[in-house]
Scaffold this active site. Structure first.
Site, mmCIF file in Angstrom:
data_model
loop_
_atom_site.group_PDB
_atom_site.id
_atom_site.type_symbol
_atom_site.label_atom_id
_atom_site.label_comp_id
_atom_site.label_asym_id
_atom_site.label_seq_id
_atom_site.Cartn_x
_atom_site.Cartn_y
_atom_site.Cartn_z
ATOM 1 N N GLU A 63 0.833 -1.206 0.000
ATOM 2 C CA GLU A 63 0.000 0.000 0.000
ATOM 3 C C GLU A 63 0.869 1.258 0.000
ATOM 4 O OE1 GLU A 63 -3.050 1.935 -0.787
ATOM 5 O OE2 GLU A 63 -3.642 -0.074 -0.141
ATOM 6 N N GLU A 70 1.731 6.193 -7.159
ATOM 7 C CA GLU A 70 0.647 7.079 -7.598
ATOM 8 C C GLU A 70 1.038 8.548 -7.448
ATOM 9 O OE1 GLU A 70 -2.946 5.986 -5.572
ATOM 10 O OE2 GLU A 70 -3.324 4.337 -6.967
#
Length: 122
Positions: A63, A70
């Site tokens: 994560e 991102e």
């Protein structure tokens, strides 16, 4: 030594950023805490603890890497770009794989213990 201490500060800042800005990271943190509590409640074995801790760590690390990818993708491609979208989708897919691994691991460890808690049909 000062540089080493400062590098830990940067790492803590990264964890704070992910926790403050990423809903999925917070969800995974809460899920990890719940699973740790279940492990304590069910007195799981040392080997089961290893699998649980590996699963939690794997999900949180993927994560964090997904968030980093991102963020970097948004920096280098602020407008929509098909390839940038693929990069983000692929990194999200890595999180899904880790989460499915963690779910299956949790089911293998906790499902038999939960079934024993059910009242038996006579």
């Amino acid at each position: 030594m000062k540089r080493l201490i400062r590098s830990f500060g940067f790492a803590i800042n990264g964890l704070k950023y992910a926790t403050a800005t990423q809903l999925n990271f917070r969800i995974h943190l809460v899920a990890g805490i719940v699973v740790l509590a279940m492990g304590l409640a069910f007195h799981i074995s040392a080997s089961e603890w290893q699998w649980i801790l590996l699963s939690i760590t794997l999900v949180l690390v993927t994560e964090l890497l997904n968030t980093a990818i991102e963020t970097l993708t948004d920096l280098v491609s602020p407008t929509y770009n098909t390839k940038a979208g693929h990069v983000k989708d692929i990194s999200a897919g890595a999180v899904v794989i880790a989460a499915v691994f963690a779910l299956i691991t949790g089911l293998i460890i906790f499902l038999p213990k939960l079934i024993l808690l059910l009242p038996h049909a006579a």
